[in-house]
Write an enzyme that holds these catalytic residues in place. Sequence first.
Site, PDB file in Angstrom:
ATOM      1  CG  ASP A  81      -8.360   4.983   1.274  1.00 33.08           C
ATOM      2  OD1 ASP A  81      -8.799   5.232   0.134  1.00 33.08           O
ATOM      3  OD2 ASP A  81      -7.226   4.528   1.483  1.00 33.08           O
ATOM      4  CB  VAL A 117       0.353  -6.292   4.111  1.00 31.43           C
ATOM      5  CG1 VAL A 117      -0.398  -7.165   5.108  1.00 31.43           C
ATOM      6  CG2 VAL A 117      -0.208  -4.872   4.111  1.00 31.43           C
ATOM      7  CG  PHE A 131      -0.044   5.097   4.335  1.00 35.56           C
ATOM      8  CD1 PHE A 131       0.613   6.296   4.474  1.00 35.56           C
ATOM      9  CD2 PHE A 131      -1.322   5.096   3.830  1.00 35.56           C
ATOM     10  CE1 PHE A 131       0.006   7.479   4.123  1.00 35.56           C
ATOM     11  CE2 PHE A 131      -1.946   6.274   3.482  1.00 35.56           C
ATOM     12  CZ  PHE A 131      -1.283   7.482   3.627  1.00 35.56           C
ATOM     13  N   GLY A 147       0.856  -1.176   0.000  1.00 32.32           N
ATOM     14  CA  GLY A 147       0.000   0.000   0.000  1.00 32.32           C
ATOM     15  C   GLY A 147       0.887   1.219   0.000  1.00 32.32           C
TER      16      GLY A 147
HETATM   17  N1  LIG Z   1      -4.980  -8.202   7.438  1.00 39.84           N
HETATM   18  C1  LIG Z   1      -4.758  -8.502   6.175  1.00 39.84           C
HETATM   19  N2  LIG Z   1      -4.904  -9.748   5.717  1.00 39.84           N
HETATM   20  C2  LIG Z   1      -4.657 -10.048   4.411  1.00 39.84           C
HETATM   21  N3  LIG Z   1      -4.261  -9.161   3.488  1.00 39.84           N
HETATM   22  C3  LIG Z   1      -4.119  -7.879   3.885  1.00 39.84           C
HETATM   23  C4  LIG Z   1      -4.346  -7.481   5.243  1.00 39.84           C
HETATM   24  N4  LIG Z   1      -4.119  -6.151   5.340  1.00 39.84           N
HETATM   25  C5  LIG Z   1      -3.781  -5.745   4.099  1.00 39.84           C
HETATM   26  N5  LIG Z   1      -3.757  -6.770   3.225  1.00 39.84           N
HETATM   27  C6  LIG Z   1      -3.440  -6.710   1.787  1.00 39.84           C
HETATM   28  O1  LIG Z   1      -2.514  -5.658   1.580  1.00 39.84           O
HETATM   29  C7  LIG Z   1      -3.093  -4.648   0.731  1.00 39.84           C
HETATM   30  C8  LIG Z   1      -2.625  -3.268   1.193  1.00 39.84           C
HETATM   31  O2  LIG Z   1      -3.050  -3.094   2.538  1.00 39.84           O
HETATM   32  P1  LIG Z   1      -3.537  -1.684   3.088  1.00 39.84           P
HETATM   33  O3  LIG Z   1      -4.578  -1.143   2.144  1.00 39.84           O
HETATM   34  O4  LIG Z   1      -3.948  -1.846   4.492  1.00 39.84           O
HETATM   35  O5  LIG Z   1      -2.208  -0.866   2.970  1.00 39.84           O
HETATM   36  P2  LIG Z   1      -2.052   0.700   2.819  1.00 39.84           P
HETATM   37  O6  LIG Z   1      -0.590   0.987   2.789  1.00 39.84           O
HETATM   38  O7  LIG Z   1      -2.815   1.381   3.896  1.00 39.84           O
HETATM   39  O8  LIG Z   1      -2.728   0.935   1.410  1.00 39.84           O
HETATM   40  P3  LIG Z   1      -3.336   2.245   0.743  1.00 39.84           P
HETATM   41  O9  LIG Z   1      -2.442   2.510  -0.408  1.00 39.84           O
HETATM   42  O10 LIG Z   1      -4.721   1.807   0.325  1.00 39.84           O
HETATM   43  O11 LIG Z   1      -3.366   3.312   1.767  1.00 39.84           O
HETATM   44  C9  LIG Z   1      -4.610  -4.875   0.824  1.00 39.84           C
HETATM   45  O12 LIG Z   1      -5.287  -4.435  -0.341  1.00 39.84           O
HETATM   46  C10 LIG Z   1      -4.691  -6.377   0.985  1.00 39.84           C
HETATM   47  O13 LIG Z   1      -4.622  -7.021  -0.266  1.00 39.84           O
END
Ligand SMILES: Nc1ncnc2c1ncn2[C@@H]1O[C@H](COP(=O)(O)OP(=O)(O)OP(=O)(O)O)[C@@H](O)[C@H]1O
Length: 354
Positions: free
Chosen positions: A129, A17, A14, A12
């Site tokens: 979001d 994962v 931020f 993502g």
């Molecule tokens: N708890 C989880 N279990 C399984 N997959 C997850 C989990 N959390 C996140 N992911 C995977 O990782 C991806 C990115 O996670 P997340 O959206 O929380 O990150 P982010 O950095 O906040 O992203 P964004 O760019 O949307 O802000 C999700 O779309 C999902 O595919």
Amino acid sequence: MEWVRGDTIGFGSFGTVNLVLPKTGFSKSPLMAVKSCEITDSVSLKNEKEVLDRIGSCPQIIRCLGDDYTVEKGGKLYNLFLEYADKGNLADQVKKSGGNLMESDVRRYARLILKGLSFVHSNGFVHCDIKLQNILLFGNGDVKIADFGLAKRNGEKGGEEQRRVEIRGTPLNIAPESINENVYDSAVDIWALGCAIVEMFTGKPAWNFKPGTNLAALLIKIGVSDELPGIPQVLSEEGQDFLGKCFVKDPKKRWTAEMLLDHPFVAGDDEFVSLTRCEAEEESTSPRCSFEEFSASPRCAFEFPDWVSTQSTASSQSSSVPSFSISSPWDRIRKLACDEAADWTISESWITLR
Ligand SMILES: Nc1ncnc2c1ncn2[C@@H]1O[C@H](COP(=O)(O)OP(=O)(O)OP(=O)(O)O)[C@@H](O)[C@H]1O
């Protein structure tokens, strides 16, 4: 707590994962996911933990299982532990299903997302979001809203002062009032839910933005013009009516999550969505360790005994939330659309503002 960083399961803006694995071989311990970023960029992840801790437990909200810090490859990382969604995110599910979902499935997902939103809103928060990538799926049929990194208190303005704006969320799902007035009330999640429903049903974003076309024009269209996202005409009358309640430009006239939960489009029980064709094939051909072999998810990260932290193989990704000085909607749109002001990353019709 000691733990092992497993495969990367998501990226993502931020953070990265990863799976969290037991230190010693196969275990009946449940799986967790860990979202990590460099400590210097951890504002969003820490916000995510704080919001999840505050709003409490709900079957449609991802559970936070604690946090910690690690030193990996010479860098200090902040790690947020979450329950692991073994079926990935809804955007991928739509792709696996051949590009779009059947209306019966869309109705069920809409109902469960609404339940989660209703809980978030009743606790005084706004997710900010809502998009298919942030809806996570579980083998037992659970559907949960994740990624609370941009969530904020209902009515809280972006930035430290009224003249500053933070563009939170994905622009294609951004509500008109967020573009025009930097407003992030619970109604923005309902607008975004409408966009997500269109995307589930059609396989395309609610607003059609092609790389190379004029982003400012799109933002003006969303924020200032009378135009609304296209409501698929093949959707049932109930579905079209439901979307009409989400796509109301005036946030005060937009229906709330509570009101929408009584709409006939989302009436019914929460029975499990059938497997997609691809999933059914996968189920029958590929041997894999079944989720049933794991016990229930832990309530906190410290319920994992005997785990050890290892170096991450994935590089952390991070970014700060951008903020701009603004004076009017036009000024704001110009700045949003201006390359100098922000890095618009375009991928598969999605735009992410970093
Ligand atoms: N708890 C989880 N279990 C399984 N997959 C997850 C989990 N959390 C996140 N992911 C995977 O990782 C991806 C990115 O996670 P997340 O959206 O929380 O990150 P982010 O950095 O906040 O992203 P964004 O760019 O949307 O802000 C999700 O779309 C999902 O595919």
